[in-house]
Design an enzyme around this catalytic site. Structure first.
Site, PDB file in Angstrom:
ATOM      1  N   TYR A 169       0.833  -1.204   0.000  1.00  0.00           N
ATOM      2  CA  TYR A 169       0.000   0.000   0.000  1.00  0.00           C
ATOM      3  C   TYR A 169       0.873   1.261   0.000  1.00  0.00           C
ATOM      4  O   TYR A 169       2.089   1.183  -0.098  1.00  0.00           O
ATOM      5  CB  TYR A 169      -0.999  -0.044   1.169  1.00  0.00           C
ATOM      6  N   ARG A 214       3.110  -0.862  11.019  1.00  0.00           N
ATOM      7  CA  ARG A 214       3.188  -2.183  10.388  1.00  0.00           C
ATOM      8  C   ARG A 214       4.131  -2.026   9.206  1.00  0.00           C
ATOM      9  O   ARG A 214       3.809  -1.365   8.205  1.00  0.00           O
ATOM     10  CB  ARG A 214       1.792  -2.648   9.946  1.00  0.00           C
ATOM     11  N   GLY A 305      -4.170 -13.771  13.622  1.00  0.00           N
ATOM     12  CA  GLY A 305      -5.172 -13.191  12.733  1.00  0.00           C
ATOM     13  C   GLY A 305      -6.297 -14.165  12.443  1.00  0.00           C
ATOM     14  O   GLY A 305      -7.349 -14.172  13.106  1.00  0.00           O
ATOM     15  N   ARG A 306      -6.064 -15.024  11.447  1.00  0.00           N
ATOM     16  CA  ARG A 306      -7.132 -15.945  11.045  1.00  0.00           C
ATOM     17  C   ARG A 306      -7.554 -16.867  12.180  1.00  0.00           C
ATOM     18  O   ARG A 306      -8.714 -17.267  12.256  1.00  0.00           O
ATOM     19  CB  ARG A 306      -6.700 -16.705   9.793  1.00  0.00           C
ATOM     20  N   CYS A 327      -7.556 -22.871  11.384  1.00  0.00           N
ATOM     21  CA  CYS A 327      -7.824 -22.176  10.114  1.00  0.00           C
ATOM     22  C   CYS A 327      -7.584 -23.175   8.983  1.00  0.00           C
ATOM     23  O   CYS A 327      -6.586 -23.898   8.985  1.00  0.00           O
ATOM     24  CB  CYS A 327      -6.895 -20.979   9.983  1.00  0.00           C
ATOM     25  N   CYS A 330      -8.518 -21.492   3.578  1.00  0.00           N
ATOM     26  CA  CYS A 330      -9.363 -21.596   2.383  1.00  0.00           C
ATOM     27  C   CYS A 330      -9.515 -20.250   1.671  1.00  0.00           C
ATOM     28  O   CYS A 330     -10.051 -20.179   0.573  1.00  0.00           O
ATOM     29  CB  CYS A 330     -10.744 -22.112   2.782  1.00  0.00           C
TER      30      CYS A 330
END
Ligand SMILES: Cc1cc2nc3c(=O)[nH]c(=O)nc-3n(C[C@H](O)[C@H](O)[C@H](O)COP(=O)(O)O)c2cc1C
Ligand code: SF4
Length: 354
Positions: A169, A214, A305-306, A327, A330
């Protein structure tokens, strides 16, 4: 667990354990206004109840033209503060600190005329993006957007912000010299764009307001990332959360027998180079792995996170030795699917009620 449930100091806050929930956008709940909905409030409150030490709210856009999706949460205007405050109030009820990740997508955005530090073409998620070089006036206007976003974050009750400076970004585009080929001072000193923002937000927020970053661990190389980490530490950044940088333009180099992911190696090396807390992330899918990473790399926090999307209660379950869920990798959550439809979550809930 030797380390996962020990406290850690992040600036003036004692975080109760080493588990941070990293930013994860949810695109299904808001609309073109970027306003917070009751679903966001419930989501973050459930995460807070789940026992993580620190929550970093999803990438929240500082400028409507810098959005990644037309339903991304926004912090670009004052009317958005009221909704954001409902999130911080809900999370603080559980005595959990919350930061907001402030974000501008640059060339990776959805605007018709996407911008970049210099003219730049790339494929992002299968789409050709042609970024036009920012004029100096536009560049300064976006810096101002970041500064105003931080003022709003303060008013909304966040304990601080995380500046999104990775994942291809805008700030990652400035930092990566293979993308930023400007011939003015923002190209000669690729960190200047972010540094000027940090200096200004330090002036405009109280001294206990947390400013995290980050940062890409290979931007484009690990050596560059280490140099940036030192510069940002010196500029007053309170912690570094190390993830991937501008992926198409980075060169990850990691020893062959390194036991963890390449990006965790980058976090380890950056930790060796700075004194502020460093977070590691990616694929940390069990409390045992989290603990091993903390012990062997000496990073201060791990991002789950996930794992948290699968199980809001990940941290409490890990502490009590219960199944935290799995997790399934997927990618359903990456494609604008409501987190309640996460197959890993459904499987975990099924297992709990069997
Ligand atoms: C659905 C989803 C949304 C994400 N949104 C963001 C985001 O807004 N900002 C960000 O910095 N990273 C974002 N990420 C990356 C995560 O913060 C994290 O770095 C990544 O998922 C790897 O950690 P994990 O293996 O624990 O999930 C997102 C990841 C997922 C799965
Ligand atoms: S199981 Fe699938 S949808 Fe759920 S968090 Fe993992 S990758 Fe995302």
């Amino acid at each position: 667990m030797n380390q996962l449930f020990t406290p850690v100091e992040i600036k003036n806050i004692t975080v109760k354990n080493r588990i941070a929930v990293p930013p994860m956008v949810v695109y299904t709940w808001s609309d073109d206004t970027g306003h917070v909905t009751q679903k966001h409030i419930d989501h973050y409150e459930a995460i807070a109840k789940g026992g993580a030490g620190l929550i970093i709210q999803e990438g929240t856009c500082v400028n409507k033209n810098g959005r990644l999706a037309d339903t991304q949460l926004g912090i670009w205007e004052d009317v958005q503060v009221e909704g954001l405050k409902k999130i911080t109030d809900a999370v603080h009820r559980h005595k959990t600190p919350i930061l907001v990740e402030i974000h501008h997508a640059g060339v990776a955005g959805i605007a018709e005329n996407v911008v970049c530090p210099s003219d730049y073409e790339c494929m992002i998620k299968g789409q050709l993006k042609k970024g036009r070089e920012l004029t100096i006036e536009e560049l300064h206007a976006i810096q101002q957007d970041f500064i105003m976003a931080v003022r709003r974050a303060y008013l909304a009750g966040y304990d601080g912000v995380e500046i999104h400076a990775c994942h291809s970004y805008l700030i990652s585009q400035f930092l990566n010299r293979r993308v930023n080929r400007r011939d003015d001072r923002y190209g000669q000193k690729p960190e200047l764009f972010a540094l000027e923002i940090i200096r200004e937000i330090r002036k405009q927020t109280p001294s206990d307001f947390i400013i995290g970053m980050r940062l890409g661990g290979f931007e484009p190389t690990l050596e560059d990332a280490i140099a940036y980490a030192r510069i940002f530490e010196e500029s007053g950044v309170d912690f570094l959360d190390i993830s991937y940088g501008f992926v198409q333009e980075s060169t990850p180099v990691v020893p062959k027998d390194y036991p963890f992911k390449d990006i965790i190696y980058a976090a380890q090396k950056i930790k060796e180079a700075v004194s502020i807390p460093v977070f590691a992330v990616n694929g940390i899918n069990s409390p045992e792995l989290a603990d091993k990473i903390l012990e062997q790399t000496k990073v201060d926090m791990v991002d789950i996170g996930r794992g948290t999307l699968v199980n809001y209660n990940w941290a409490n379950d890990a502490k009590e030795g219960r199944d935290v869920g799995t997790c399934l990798y997927c990618k359903t959550c990456m494609w604008r699917v409501d987190p309640t439809k996460c197959p890993g979550r459904l499987k975990h809930q099924y297992n709990l009620h069997r």
